[in-house]
Design an enzyme around this catalytic site. Structure first.
Site, PDB file in Angstrom:
ATOM      1  N   GLU A 124       5.768  -1.152   8.786  1.00  0.00           N
ATOM      2  CA  GLU A 124       4.958  -0.020   9.280  1.00  0.00           C
ATOM      3  C   GLU A 124       4.180  -0.421  10.539  1.00  0.00           C
ATOM      4  OE1 GLU A 124       2.717   1.845   6.006  1.00  0.00           O
ATOM      5  OE2 GLU A 124       4.408   3.252   5.975  1.00  0.00           O
ATOM      6  N   LYS A 134       5.664  11.658   5.046  1.00  0.00           N
ATOM      7  CA  LYS A 134       4.637  10.607   5.097  1.00  0.00           C
ATOM      8  C   LYS A 134       3.264  11.249   5.354  1.00  0.00           C
ATOM      9  CE  LYS A 134       3.302   6.282   5.450  1.00  0.00           C
ATOM     10  NZ  LYS A 134       3.458   5.342   4.355  1.00  0.00           N
ATOM     11  N   GLY A 181     -15.944  -1.169  -6.020  1.00  0.00           N
ATOM     12  CA  GLY A 181     -14.949  -0.912  -4.975  1.00  0.00           C
ATOM     13  C   GLY A 181     -14.683   0.572  -4.826  1.00  0.00           C
ATOM     14  N   ASP A 219      -4.904  -3.077  -6.717  1.00  0.00           N
ATOM     15  CA  ASP A 219      -4.228  -4.314  -6.308  1.00  0.00           C
ATOM     16  C   ASP A 219      -4.633  -5.538  -7.131  1.00  0.00           C
ATOM     17  OD1 ASP A 219      -2.997  -2.821  -4.414  1.00  0.00           O
ATOM     18  OD2 ASP A 219      -3.856  -3.834  -2.677  1.00  0.00           O
ATOM     19  N   ASN A 236     -19.933  -0.597  -3.385  1.00  0.00           N
ATOM     20  CA  ASN A 236     -18.933  -0.932  -2.361  1.00  0.00           C
ATOM     21  C   ASN A 236     -19.631  -1.657  -1.224  1.00  0.00           C
ATOM     22  OD1 ASN A 236     -16.024  -0.410  -1.613  1.00  0.00           O
ATOM     23  ND2 ASN A 236     -17.008   0.348   0.221  1.00  0.00           N
TER      24      ASN A 236
END
Ligand code: FAD
Length: 405
Positions: free
Chosen positions: A170, A379, A10, A301, A37
Site C-alpha cells: 500500500e 477501498k 487504547g 493487534d 489513550n
C-alpha cells in the site's frame, strides 16, 4: 452497591469501537467507563501509508477522540500506559494509576524486526502519525537536498521498502504516485529515482489470490518499483541495507531511505506486564479473555485468535479489531448485569482490499475478485464505513473519502 469500573486502554479501532458500543449499551448508573489513550486524537492506522508518502495530509488521518465519545458516560484520560498490574487489578500510567473491575487492552501492535541488526535504529516505520510525518518529511528532504550538493548523491533518491505484505504494497502504491510530483517540484530527473521492494518470502502479498498478486506486481513495476523477492534483509546501516538470497553472500544496497513494513508484534506493554504471549500477542479465550484472568480482555493487534479452518492465527487487521470491540462491549454489558453467558467471538471476514494508490487496488470482497477502479472504490467504501461505525454520519461527512471515482 459500588458500580463496576470498565477501563479501556487504547483508542484505536478496537478500543474506540468498544467504547462507542459500551456507551450505548451500559447506563451511567450501571458502570463507570474510562478510556485511556496517549494522544487526544485517534488515527486511522489503515490510512498511514498515505500520510507517510505525502499523498494525504496527516491531519486528514486523525480526529479528536472527545468528538466521538459521549462525555457524560465516558471519562477520557490522555495518558500513556506504562504497565498493567493484573494481580492488583490496576494500570500504571505515566501520570498516575487507575484501578479496574474489567479491563480491555487494545493498545495495538509494534513493528516486528525479527532481530535484524540496525532496523530499529536506521529504518523508518509506518506505525503512527509521528512516524508517518517523519518519513514524509525525510523523503522530501532528500529530494530537496539533491540539487543543493555539488557532488550528486544518487543514494538520496533510492528508497527501499522492506516487506511486500499489505503495508509495504500500500505504501509503494502511494509512493509511486507521489514521486512524479516530487520530481517536478525539486527538478529531479525521474530516471534517477530508484524504488526497491525487498521481500524474504517467495511471493508478494503472501496469502493473497495469485492472479491479484500478479496484477499488483505488474502495476507497481510499471510505475518503477523493482521487486527483490525471496531476498532477506540481513542488516540495516546508516548507508542502506545488506541483503542476501538464500545462502548467498550478502551484498550492499545503498539507500538514504529504508522503510520497514514487514511484520507486527503485540504492544510491548503485554510482555512487560507478564502476560503469556507469542510475539507480544496474547492467545485469548473464545470470549477474548486472558486465560486465567477473566476480567481482562485483549483485542486488536495485541491479541491472537486462531482461524480453526487452517489452524493459523488470523492476520491482525482493523476489520477483526473492530469486530472484537463489538463482541467485548456486548459481553461486558452482560457481565455488568451479572449475566455469565458470554458470546464467543466469531470473525466474519467481509473481504480484503489492498490499495495500489489513489485510483487502483486489488481485493476480494464478499468472495468476488476486484481490480483497478472498482477495487479502489471498494477501498474507499471500507475506509468510510469504519468512520461511520465509530462516529456516525457526522464523522463520515467530516473525514470521509468522497473522491470515489
Ligand atoms: C499502512 C497500514 C495499512 C493497513 N491497512 C489495513 C487495511 O486495509 N485493512 C485492515 O483491516 N487493516 C489494515 N491495517 C492493519 C490495521 O491498521 C491494524 O490491524 C489495526 O490498526 C489494529 O487496531 P488496534 O485497535 O489493535 O490498534 P490501533 O488502531 O493501532 O490503536 C492502538 C491505540 O493505542 C494507543 N496506544 C499505544 N500504546 C499506548 C500506550 N502505551 N498508552 C496509551 N495509548 C497507547 C495508540 O496511540 C492507538 O491510539 C493496516 C496497517 C497499516 C500500518
Amino acid at each position: 452497591m459500588k458500580k463496576p469500573k470498565i477501563v479501556i486502554l487504547g483508542a484505536g479501532y478496537g478500543g474506540l469501537m468498544t467504547t462507542v458500543r459500551l456507551q450505548k449499551q451500559v447506563g451511567v448508573n450501571e458502570a463507570d467507563i474510562v478510556l485511556i489513550n496517549k494522544n487526544d486524537y485517534h488515527y486511522e492506522t489503515t490510512w498511514l501509508h498515505e500520510a507517510s508518502a505525502g499523498t494525504l495530509h496527516h491531519d486528514r488521518v486523525r480526529y479528536d477522540i472527545r468528538a466521538v465519545i459521549d462525555r457524560s458516560k465516558v471519562d477520557f484520560v490522555q495518558d500513556t500506559v506504562v504497565e498493567i498490574k493484573k494481580d492488583e487489578k490496576k494500570v500504571i500510567l505515566e501520570n498516575g494509576e487507575v484501578e479496574y473491575d474489567y479491563l480491555v487492552i487494545s493498545l495495538g501492535g509494534e513493528p516486528e524486526t525479527f532481530g535484524i541488526q540496525g532496523l530499529k535504529e536506521y529504518a523508518f516505520g509506518i506505525t503512527n502519525v509521528n512516524s508517518s510525518r517523519q518519513l514524509r518529511e525525510h523523503i522530501e528532504y532528500q529530494f530537496a537536498t539533491y540539487n543543493m550538493e555539488a557532488e550528486k548523491n544518487d543514494n538520496r533518491l533510492t528508497i527501499v521498502v522492506g516487506g511486500a505484505g499489505f503495508t509495504g504494497i500500500e505504501f509503494l502504491g502511494e509512493l509511486t504516485n507521489r514521486i512524479p510530483e516530487l520530481c517536478r517540484e525539486y527538478d529531479i530527473d525521474p530516471h534517477k529515482v530508484k524504488i526497491l521492494c525487498v521481500e524474504a518470502a517467495p511471493t508478494v502479498l503472501p496469502g493473497f489470490d495469485p492472479e491479484l498478486v500478479k496484477y499488483a506486481v505488474s502495476q507497481l513495476e510499471r510505475k518503477g518499483v523493482e521487486f527483490l523477492i525471496g531476498t532477506a534483509i540481513k542488516e540495516c546501516t546508516p548507508e542502506g541495507i545488506f541483503v542476501a538470497k538464500g545462502d548467498a553472500e550478502p551484498y550492499e544496497i545503498k539507500a538514504e531511505t529504508v522503510v520497514w513494513a514487514a511484520g507486527v508484534r503485540g504492544n510491548a506493554i503485554i510482555e512487560k506486564s507478564g502476560f503469556e504471549a507469542m510475539r507480544g500477542r496474547v492467545k485469548v479465550t473464545p470470549e477474548l479473555r486472558v486465560p486465567g484472568y477473566e476480567d481482562v480482555f485483549v483485542i486488536g493487534d495485541s491479541s491472537l485468535v486462531i482461524n480453526e479452518e487452517i489452524n493459523r492465527p488470523y492476520p491482525p487487521t482493523a476489520q477483526i479489531s473492530m469486530q472484537q470491540g463489538e463482541n467485548v462491549a456486548a459481553n461486558i454489558a452482560r457481565l455488568v448485569r451479572n449475566k455469565q453467558d458470554l458470546v464467543p467471538f466469531e470473525f466474519d471476514n467481509k473481504g480484503t482490499v489492498c490499495s495500489l494508490g489513489e485510483d487502483d487496488a486489488i481485493g476480494v470482497v464478499f468472495g468476488k475478485k476486484l481490480t483497478g477502479a472498482k477495487a479502489s472504490f471498494m477501498k474507499k467504501v471500507i475506509d468510510n464505513r469504519s468512520l461511520f461505525m465509530i462516529g456516525g454520519i457526522g464523522l463520515l461527512l467530516k473525514k470521509g473519502k468522497f473522491n470515489v471515482f
